[in-house]
Design a protein around this motif. Sequence first.
Motif, PDB file in Angstrom:
ATOM      1  N   ASN A  65    -100.801 130.770 -38.705  1.00  0.00           N
ATOM      2  CA  ASN A  65    -101.087 131.724 -39.696  1.00  0.00           C
ATOM      3  C   ASN A  65    -102.609 130.823 -40.473  1.00  0.00           C
ATOM      4  O   ASN A  65    -102.084 129.652 -41.044  1.00  0.00           O
ATOM      5  N   LYS A  88    -104.131 131.080 -43.557  1.00  0.00           N
ATOM      6  CA  LYS A  88    -103.794 130.498 -44.454  1.00  0.00           C
ATOM      7  C   LYS A  88    -102.622 129.906 -45.197  1.00  0.00           C
ATOM      8  O   LYS A  88    -103.376 129.030 -46.102  1.00  0.00           O
ATOM      9  N   GLY A 113     -95.372 133.756 -43.786  1.00  0.00           N
ATOM     10  CA  GLY A 113     -96.161 133.307 -45.482  1.00  0.00           C
ATOM     11  C   GLY A 113     -95.597 134.482 -46.564  1.00  0.00           C
ATOM     12  O   GLY A 113     -96.272 134.506 -47.930  1.00  0.00           O
TER      13      GLY A 113
END
Length: 334
Positions: free
Chosen positions: A84, A86, A107
């Motif tokens: 991920n 982010k 997330g």
Amino acid sequence: MPHSYRALHLVARPEGELRDDVLELRTGDLPDLGDGQLRVAVRFVSIDPAMRIWMTEQKSYWPPVPLGEVMRAQAIGEVVESRNAKFPVGAWVSGMLGVRDALVSDGKGLKAFDPKLLPDPSWALSVFGATGLTAYFGLTDIGAIKAGDVVVVSAAAGAVGSAAVQIAKFMGCRVVALAGGPAKCAYVKDTLGADEVIDYKLGDIGKALSAACPDGIDVYFDNVGGEILDAVLKRLRMRARIVLCGGISQYGAGKDAKGPANYLQLISMRGRMEGFVIIDYLDRADEALAALGKMAMAGKLTSKVDVVEGLDHFAEALRRVLSGKNFGKQLLKV
Ligand code: NDP
């Protein structure tokens, strides 16, 4: 990469004093990561008095933790594997991670933070986390404090209370703080800067409040409820505000919880008593963090943590908070 986890599951509803056997330590395996997922190693779990309520069937701002589920908890951890973008490997995250040592997440509900901006990563669970935000919005939004107000804070050596004392002082209020025992009272006065401190364990709280607030009380930041709330109600100034943050003295009482007897004083003093829950303010977190950051830069914000180590000591850590053995924000180090 460790794919196993240990987690504390709620297996019975507590009654009276919290016992270890309402929780069970279980282990399991975590899956390989799919697209968008990340693996988090949990470092610190926040111990919050309200957890005692979440373990019961009692109605509150969170539903009861279902029996058999991992105990709900705010926590921080490090991303140790990621698919991920982010949340890259090495990032620190906070969120409702639960009482466990590892998890796989997509997330959602996680917030990344930079531990280098803090004296210690654990500050993300204390003054720069829900604790500090609770004190800030309770005082400024519900309490509408202004310079010169006489502000009383209970459980003032605790996590939320110690932040509330410092914020109210920073905003020019006269702060009268209540805490239990000489060590906590000395800390509240000498380190946090309260103008007056009352050791509520020494007896007549009403008399002590009258002496410390001879002209009455403008704002009461209530963390404990019970006898202290009643004593404050009798000493309100005109247009006083009572901020109902918590009522720890009643958390184990279930349906026998006692309400205030002196509430009619709110009528004659045109006062207001209002509850709030910090989750309603999370979209305004940046505003509080900016104000708290300013205080920290000016050397006017400190935070004390009290750490118990090991997932299997969760119940002990929560008992510490409920009985006042904690000195500062109670954390569980995983
Ligand atoms: P603290 O770190 O303040 O720990 C709790 C403290 O409460 C103890 O250390 C003890 O201090 C005091 N206490 C315990 N029992 C009693 C009692 N019978 N009478 C008086 N004081 C008592 O915990 P937190 O800062 O995490 O939480 C403080 C309060 O804020 C709690 O009521 C909590 O539920 C509430 N809260 C509310 C939120 C909201 O959104 N509304 C969010 C977060 C917390 P001492 O030794 O001085 O007695």
